[in-house]
Design a protein around this motif. Sequence first.
Motif, PDB file in Angstrom:
ATOM      1  N   ALA A   7       0.828  -1.209   0.000  1.00 39.48           N
ATOM      2  CA  ALA A   7       0.000   0.000   0.000  1.00 39.48           C
ATOM      3  C   ALA A   7       0.861   1.257   0.000  1.00 39.48           C
ATOM      4  O   ALA A   7       0.543   2.244  -0.675  1.00 39.48           O
ATOM      5  CB  ALA A   7      -0.925  -0.006   1.218  1.00 39.48           C
ATOM      6  N   LEU A   8       1.965   1.235   0.729  1.00 37.12           N
ATOM      7  CA  LEU A   8       2.862   2.386   0.767  1.00 37.12           C
ATOM      8  C   LEU A   8       3.485   2.648  -0.597  1.00 37.12           C
ATOM      9  O   LEU A   8       3.622   3.799  -1.017  1.00 37.12           O
ATOM     10  CB  LEU A   8       3.965   2.158   1.808  1.00 37.12           C
ATOM     11  CG  LEU A   8       3.548   2.225   3.277  1.00 37.12           C
ATOM     12  CD1 LEU A   8       4.710   1.818   4.175  1.00 37.12           C
ATOM     13  CD2 LEU A   8       3.056   3.617   3.644  1.00 37.12           C
ATOM     14  N   VAL A   9       3.846   1.578  -1.298  1.00 36.96           N
ATOM     15  CA  VAL A   9       4.401   1.734  -2.648  1.00 36.96           C
ATOM     16  C   VAL A   9       3.357   2.314  -3.590  1.00 36.96           C
ATOM     17  O   VAL A   9       3.635   3.218  -4.380  1.00 36.96           O
ATOM     18  CB  VAL A   9       4.921   0.378  -3.186  1.00 36.96           C
ATOM     19  CG1 VAL A   9       5.337   0.509  -4.640  1.00 36.96           C
ATOM     20  CG2 VAL A   9       6.086  -0.108  -2.349  1.00 36.96           C
ATOM     21  N   GLN A  10       2.140   1.812  -3.514  1.00 40.54           N
ATOM     22  CA  GLN A  10       1.075   2.270  -4.397  1.00 40.54           C
ATOM     23  C   GLN A  10       0.730   3.732  -4.155  1.00 40.54           C
ATOM     24  O   GLN A  10       0.284   4.437  -5.067  1.00 40.54           O
ATOM     25  CB  GLN A  10      -0.160   1.387  -4.201  1.00 40.54           C
ATOM     26  CG  GLN A  10       0.046  -0.043  -4.701  1.00 40.54           C
ATOM     27  CD  GLN A  10      -1.082  -0.978  -4.321  1.00 40.54           C
ATOM     28  OE1 GLN A  10      -1.865  -0.699  -3.411  1.00 40.54           O
ATOM     29  NE2 GLN A  10      -1.172  -2.113  -5.004  1.00 40.54           N
ATOM     30  N   LYS A  11       0.948   4.201  -2.932  1.00 37.02           N
ATOM     31  CA  LYS A  11       0.677   5.603  -2.586  1.00 37.02           C
ATOM     32  C   LYS A  11       1.912   6.480  -2.763  1.00 37.02           C
ATOM     33  O   LYS A  11       1.892   7.658  -2.401  1.00 37.02           O
ATOM     34  CB  LYS A  11       0.194   5.692  -1.136  1.00 37.02           C
ATOM     35  CG  LYS A  11      -1.134   5.004  -0.878  1.00 37.02           C
ATOM     36  CD  LYS A  11      -1.479   5.046   0.597  1.00 37.02           C
ATOM     37  CE  LYS A  11      -2.779   4.302   0.887  1.00 37.02           C
ATOM     38  NZ  LYS A  11      -3.094   4.273   2.346  1.00 37.02           N
ATOM     39  N   ASP A  12       2.983   5.896  -3.310  1.00 35.33           N
ATOM     40  CA  ASP A  12       4.258   6.601  -3.491  1.00 35.33           C
ATOM     41  C   ASP A  12       4.844   7.084  -2.176  1.00 35.33           C
ATOM     42  O   ASP A  12       5.593   8.068  -2.144  1.00 35.33           O
ATOM     43  CB  ASP A  12       4.091   7.788  -4.459  1.00 35.33           C
ATOM     44  CG  ASP A  12       3.804   7.344  -5.880  1.00 35.33           C
ATOM     45  OD1 ASP A  12       4.320   6.281  -6.269  1.00 35.33           O
ATOM     46  OD2 ASP A  12       3.062   8.038  -6.589  1.00 35.33           O
ATOM     47  N   SER A  13       4.504   6.398  -1.086  1.00 37.17           N
ATOM     48  CA  SER A  13       5.082   6.729   0.217  1.00 37.17           C
ATOM     49  C   SER A  13       6.319   5.901   0.515  1.00 37.17           C
ATOM     50  O   SER A  13       6.995   6.120   1.523  1.00 37.17           O
ATOM     51  CB  SER A  13       4.037   6.509   1.331  1.00 37.17           C
ATOM     52  OG  SER A  13       2.905   7.335   1.125  1.00 37.17           O
ATOM     53  N   LEU A  14       6.580   4.931  -0.346  1.00 34.24           N
ATOM     54  CA  LEU A  14       7.741   4.065  -0.211  1.00 34.24           C
ATOM     55  C   LEU A  14       8.281   3.801  -1.601  1.00 34.24           C
ATOM     56  O   LEU A  14       7.522   3.428  -2.503  1.00 34.24           O
ATOM     57  CB  LEU A  14       7.349   2.746   0.469  1.00 34.24           C
ATOM     58  CG  LEU A  14       8.471   1.744   0.755  1.00 34.24           C
ATOM     59  CD1 LEU A  14       9.387   2.272   1.859  1.00 34.24           C
ATOM     60  CD2 LEU A  14       7.888   0.386   1.170  1.00 34.24           C
ATOM     61  N   SER A  15       9.571   4.011  -1.801  1.00 32.23           N
ATOM     62  CA  SER A  15      10.154   3.816  -3.126  1.00 32.23           C
ATOM     63  C   SER A  15      10.182   2.331  -3.477  1.00 32.23           C
ATOM     64  O   SER A  15      10.205   1.463  -2.598  1.00 32.23           O
ATOM     65  CB  SER A  15      11.574   4.378  -3.177  1.00 32.23           C
ATOM     66  OG  SER A  15      12.464   3.577  -2.411  1.00 32.23           O
ATOM     67  N   LEU A  16      10.203   2.052  -4.774  1.00 33.83           N
ATOM     68  CA  LEU A  16      10.283   0.667  -5.231  1.00 33.83           C
ATOM     69  C   LEU A  16      11.583   0.033  -4.746  1.00 33.83           C
ATOM     70  O   LEU A  16      11.613  -1.139  -4.375  1.00 33.83           O
ATOM     71  CB  LEU A  16      10.203   0.603  -6.757  1.00 33.83           C
ATOM     72  CG  LEU A  16      10.239  -0.808  -7.375  1.00 33.83           C
ATOM     73  CD1 LEU A  16       9.089  -1.658  -6.871  1.00 33.83           C
ATOM     74  CD2 LEU A  16      10.213  -0.718  -8.894  1.00 33.83           C
ATOM     75  N   ASN A  17      12.646   0.826  -4.719  1.00 40.37           N
ATOM     76  CA  ASN A  17      13.930   0.319  -4.233  1.00 40.37           C
ATOM     77  C   ASN A  17      13.817  -0.144  -2.781  1.00 40.37           C
ATOM     78  O   ASN A  17      14.261  -1.242  -2.423  1.00 40.37           O
ATOM     79  CB  ASN A  17      14.993   1.412  -4.344  1.00 40.37           C
ATOM     80  CG  ASN A  17      16.343   0.941  -3.825  1.00 40.37           C
ATOM     81  OD1 ASN A  17      17.106   0.313  -4.533  1.00 40.37           O
ATOM     82  ND2 ASN A  17      16.646   1.238  -2.573  1.00 40.37           N
ATOM     83  N   ASP A  18      13.218   0.704  -1.924  1.00 41.47           N
ATOM     84  CA  ASP A  18      13.071   0.344  -0.513  1.00 41.47           C
ATOM     85  C   ASP A  18      12.141  -0.853  -0.346  1.00 41.47           C
ATOM     86  O   ASP A  18      12.381  -1.724   0.494  1.00 41.47           O
ATOM     87  CB  ASP A  18      12.534   1.537   0.286  1.00 41.47           C
ATOM     88  CG  ASP A  18      13.584   2.620   0.516  1.00 41.47           C
ATOM     89  OD1 ASP A  18      14.771   2.261   0.649  1.00 41.47           O
ATOM     90  OD2 ASP A  18      13.222   3.801   0.552  1.00 41.47           O
ATOM     91  N   TYR A  19      11.087  -0.895  -1.149  1.00 42.79           N
ATOM     92  CA  TYR A  19      10.142  -2.011  -1.062  1.00 42.79           C
ATOM     93  C   TYR A  19      10.835  -3.334  -1.377  1.00 42.79           C
ATOM     94  O   TYR A  19      10.715  -4.314  -0.625  1.00 42.79           O
ATOM     95  CB  TYR A  19       8.978  -1.784  -2.028  1.00 42.79           C
ATOM     96  CG  TYR A  19       8.036  -2.967  -2.134  1.00 42.79           C
ATOM     97  CD1 TYR A  19       7.133  -3.252  -1.118  1.00 42.79           C
ATOM     98  CD2 TYR A  19       8.066  -3.802  -3.257  1.00 42.79           C
ATOM     99  CE1 TYR A  19       6.263  -4.342  -1.207  1.00 42.79           C
ATOM    100  CE2 TYR A  19       7.214  -4.891  -3.356  1.00 42.79           C
ATOM    101  CZ  TYR A  19       6.314  -5.148  -2.329  1.00 42.79           C
ATOM    102  OH  TYR A  19       5.477  -6.233  -2.429  1.00 42.79           O
ATOM    103  N   LEU A  20      11.582  -3.364  -2.485  1.00 42.87           N
ATOM    104  CA  LEU A  20      12.257  -4.600  -2.875  1.00 42.87           C
ATOM    105  C   LEU A  20      13.329  -4.987  -1.858  1.00 42.87           C
ATOM    106  O   LEU A  20      13.536  -6.170  -1.573  1.00 42.87           O
ATOM    107  CB  LEU A  20      12.864  -4.455  -4.263  1.00 42.87           C
ATOM    108  CG  LEU A  20      11.861  -4.373  -5.417  1.00 42.87           C
ATOM    109  CD1 LEU A  20      12.577  -4.125  -6.738  1.00 42.87           C
ATOM    110  CD2 LEU A  20      11.024  -5.651  -5.500  1.00 42.87           C
TER     111      LEU A  20
END
Length: 241
Positions: A104-117
């Motif tokens: 959800a944070l990634v989808q809201k641009d509150s978490l970068s894809l780099n940090d998510y992965l």
Amino acid sequence: MRAQLAKFRPDVILVEAEPKEQPQIDSLYALYQKGTLRLEDLPTGRSERYQIGFALARQLGLPSPKGVDYYAATSQSLLSSGTNIDAFTQELRRVQTVARPLRALVQKDSLSLNDYLALVNQPAIVGLLHRMQFNTPALVMDGSFVAGGTNTVDLGKVDTEYIGAHFITLFYNRNLKIYSNILRAQQQTQAKRVLALFGVAHVGVLEELLAVNPAYEVMHAAKYLKTNKTKLLRLDEKGRR
């Protein structure tokens, strides 16, 4: 993210596509190298196959990524009843409690894809998913699969006495075939350093298979993908939320 993965210096990149898709992958990659492929025009243009696989391969001057997937669909909620079913459903909810907020944070641009992965490749998360799919279900016996549940794997008659073990077998069967495809791709390319891009649910079992093969040394993605957002996981030493 690509800069971090590039430090691994792979000789070949393997992606979550079936070998029979290789002609299409090769054709698309040729267009991508020429700068004439618009990823936004592809139905799955935002997937890691293109955003990481194609981009990193071009950056490093590598040939087109190789498809090593074996497609099969099995829902995690397929296992629905039996003795000790609570042990499995609790583990499944634990996975969902950790994964869904991050997504959800990634989808809201509150978490970068780099940090998510980087977060989902943490050993605690890999272990949590691996335990939920390949270990805890074995506790469940004398049960059944949910009616209408998603499952495209035909392994013959379902053994309801060992329903949890049968559930594990569905996932293991697919990953064994992926493992075979990985070995074949490495032999065909003679690559010394192989980067395989797969969903995190595959990571634990594929690492386990490769770790006991003396011809391979497993390098965990977490060694290269770094993040300062690990507090978002809030897991204890046993990988629990």
